[in-house]
Design an enzyme around this catalytic site. Structure first.
Site, PDB file in Angstrom:
ATOM      1  N   GLU A 264       0.843  -1.199   0.000  1.00  0.00           N
ATOM      2  CA  GLU A 264       0.000   0.000   0.000  1.00  0.00           C
ATOM      3  C   GLU A 264       0.873   1.241   0.000  1.00  0.00           C
ATOM      4  OE1 GLU A 264      -3.351   2.395   2.637  1.00  0.00           O
ATOM      5  OE2 GLU A 264      -2.845   0.331   3.144  1.00  0.00           O
ATOM      6  N   LYS A 396      -7.944 -15.336  16.200  1.00  0.00           N
ATOM      7  CA  LYS A 396      -8.128 -14.952  14.797  1.00  0.00           C
ATOM      8  C   LYS A 396      -9.565 -14.592  14.450  1.00  0.00           C
ATOM      9  CE  LYS A 396      -4.181 -17.782  13.593  1.00  0.00           C
ATOM     10  NZ  LYS A 396      -3.697 -19.092  13.128  1.00  0.00           N
ATOM     11  N   ASP A 472       2.137 -14.243  12.681  1.00  0.00           N
ATOM     12  CA  ASP A 472       0.994 -14.836  11.995  1.00  0.00           C
ATOM     13  C   ASP A 472       0.083 -13.708  11.508  1.00  0.00           C
ATOM     14  OD1 ASP A 472      -1.254 -16.145  11.139  1.00  0.00           O
ATOM     15  OD2 ASP A 472      -1.307 -17.560  12.808  1.00  0.00           O
ATOM     16  N   HIS A 570      -2.566  10.227  -1.429  1.00  0.00           N
ATOM     17  CA  HIS A 570      -2.712   8.925  -2.084  1.00  0.00           C
ATOM     18  C   HIS A 570      -2.600   9.044  -3.599  1.00  0.00           C
ATOM     19  CE1 HIS A 570      -3.717   5.735   0.873  1.00  0.00           C
ATOM     20  NE2 HIS A 570      -3.896   6.779   1.665  1.00  0.00           N
TER      21      HIS A 570
END
Length: 585
Positions: A264, A396, A472, A570
């Site tokens: 990004e 998660k 993770d 951006h």
């Protein structure tokens, strides 16, 4: 010209074969080759003959019994039937033993592929062995010296002229067997004993099966031996993710250059601006509030009363010492901290919390929980363990129990940003930031009904740092739980900003942290491996760095929003200059 181009092109991977005779050069003669008919026709004839004569003899003997004729009195047709019966029996017994006969007559080389019947057992044994030893030691994956054998260029379509895979005749045979389905792709590592060669063969077979090019996916440059049995199965290459540096981040009096792996645009630049604002204002302070990984099995009883009995037993302070001794013997670092229970009818959920040293600790706490469950079966034999994880952990997935109780490392990080830094570096004002934070991060998030998402983009920074340091990535879900607070201080001149993150799940040993790239990023932060002085110190430091980086990212994005610079930034940093209309498919 074409031959010269191919010979001068650097191959992606020179596949190194073991010293095994090619199937084409030494085809093995089969016992069935001596039969006058093809094997399947011969089998059909003898099966038909066997059942026909059995039916004939049984019918004949039945008629003799009905007419009181002695059974030993036989005519010519019955003699022929009896001879045919014995002949078919002999053939069928030999048929089922034909593989054994062939193995005695023709002994293959030890390097020849094993039969399909043995594949599943070998793979299971290979996986078991891989779990018992450190990653990379389950198989000897050292590359053998390349023999003096003339390689041939594969007959596959060349997708990329700059990446021609050079294959030997033996590799071609193996690839064909994978494509045909006779050799499972997952078994290549165990059969070849060469991890990189297995990945190259699997990759080539996949290209032929799908007809799609993998030319842009790198193969060389990764130690496939290091991921065997731990990080990834059936590899065909690796994905490249750029790693940028934000900082220095001045945190608790120390400077950290924070690695961030992301695709990004503007994310690293924005976080870097936040680090600059924090540094110019004297740095940030981060405090670890709690450190404990959780696992919550679910068990069931015949009645709710029995479930309540176990709940009361586990929560009785006098029983905690005994349970701790049982739990702690699973690891020299895992130490039980507490057990909290919840009942749903006849089902009991037990949330164990324990310290895990410098490991993230999921496996460690699971082993300790299993010890306790085995111990409890003595006093509660009617306890039915439904699962080692009952989602009350909770791993998660966004969960209120993690937001309230915490999981992993609970951290709060704060900084006071000077008013002139807010104006010159962040290009906004203290008043604008405070108002926007209240309306966006607090009120707006409440209107959306978020769970643990009272922030601008904590997940962005957490994910980037996690990927760079071998954590993770899926645990970004709960690790990004964060509430961002902003308040005007010092008579409204300066800005007090803080982030509170109750469930940062990180480790500096195990999993992806041992890979070369991720290990280098941990080394950059000074937290590589286990702490030799204080167990768990490195993972706790990493958690505070994550919180500090989130603080910098929140500060910069909120300033861009308050100043109306988000779209402009951006468009400048997150837009490709390439003409996509001219890009080849």
């Amino acid at each position: 010209m074409e031959a010269a181009r191919l010979s001068s092109t650097k191959p992606v991977q020179a596949l190194k074969p073991k010293k095994t005779v090619s199937f084409e050069e030494d085809p093995m003669t089969k016992v069935s080759d001596a039969l006058p008919l093809p094997l399947y026709l011969t089998n059909a004839v003898f099966f038909t003959l066997f059942f026909s004569v059995v039916y004939f003899l049984l019918s004949s003997w039945r008629e003799k019994i009905r007419t009181s004729t002695p059974l030993h009195v036989v005519n010519s047709s019955e003699i022929v039937a009896i001879l045919a019966f014995f002949a078919s029996c002999i053939y069928l017994m030999a048929f089922f033993g034909i593989d054994f006969v062939q193995s005695l007559v023709f002994r293959p080389s030890p390097d020849v592929w094993i039969s399909d019947d043995e594949e599943e057992n070998e793979v299971l044994l290979c996986k078991e062995d891989a779990r018992k030893v450190p990653c990379g030691q389950a198989l000897d994956c050292s590359l053998p010296p390349l023999p003096a054998q003339a390689p041939i260029v594969s007959s596959q379509k060349v997708f990329d002229e700059k990446a021609v895979t050079v294959l030997t005749e033996e590799d071609e045979e193996i690839i064909k067997s994978v494509v045909a389905g006779t050799t499972p792709s997952y078994s290549l590592e165990s059969k070849l004993g060469d991890c990189q060669r297995a990945a190259a063969i699997r990759r080539e077979a996949l290209q032929r099966l799908t007809g799609k090019s993998l030319a842009g996916l790198p193969l060389e440059g990764l130690d496939y031996e290091s991921i065997l049995g731990q990080c990834c199965e059936m590899p065909i290459g690796y994905v490249q993710i750029p790693v940028g540096i934000a900082g220095p981040l001045l945190l608790n009096g120390r400077e950290f250059s924070v690695p961030m792996a992301t695709t990004e645009g503007c994310l690293v630049a924005s976080t870097n601006r936040g680090c600059k604002a924090i540094h110019l204002s004297g740095g940030a302070t981060s405090v670890l509030l709690k450190d404990g990984m959780t696992r919550a099995p679910v068990v069931r009883f015949s009645t709710a009363k029995r479930a309540a009995d176990l709940k009361l037993y586990l929560e009785e302070p006098n029983n905690f010492e005994t349970l701790s001794l049982v739990f702690n013997r699973s690891s020299r670092f895992g130490r039980l901290q507490g057990i909290k229970c919840a009942i749903a009818g006849k089902n009991l959920y037990m949330r164990f919390t324990c310290s895990t040293g410098d490991a993230m600790g999921m496996n460690m706490v699971s082993k300790g929980v299993q010890n306790v469950l085995d111990f409890l079966q003595t006093d509660f034999p009617d306890m039915d363990v439904l699962g080692i994880s009952g989602n009350f952990c909770s791993d998660k997935k966004p969960a209120a129990v993690n937001w309230i109780e915490g999981r992993g490392k609970s951290v709060v990080c704060e900084a006071i940003i000077k008013g002139d830094v807010v104006k010159k570096v962040l290009k906004t004002s203290v008043e604008s930031l405070v108002e926007l934070n209240m309306l966006k991060n607090l009120t707006g998030s409440a209107m959306a009904g978020v769970l643990g998402g009272f922030n601008a983009h904590a997940s962005n920074i957490v994910s980037a740092v996690y990927i760079a340091t071998g954590q993770d990535p899926a645990q970004n879900v709960e690790s990004s739980h964060c509430i961002t607070m902003m308040e005007a201080v010092n008579d409204g001149k300066d800005l007090h900003v803080s982030v509170t993150m109750p469930s940062i799940e990180v480790g500096t040993v195990g999993g992806g942290t041992q890979l070369a790239s991720q290990s280098a990023c941990l080394n950059l932060l000074g937290v590589k491996g286990a702490s030799k002085e204080v167990p768990g110190a490195n993972s706790r430091t990493l958690a505070t760095i994550v919180a500090g980086a989130v603080l910098a990212g929140e500060l910069s994005l909120m300033s861009a929003l308050a100043a109306g610079q988000l779209v402009k930034s951006h468009m400048k940093y997150n837009r490709s200059n390439k003409d996509v209309s001219k890009a080849s498919s």
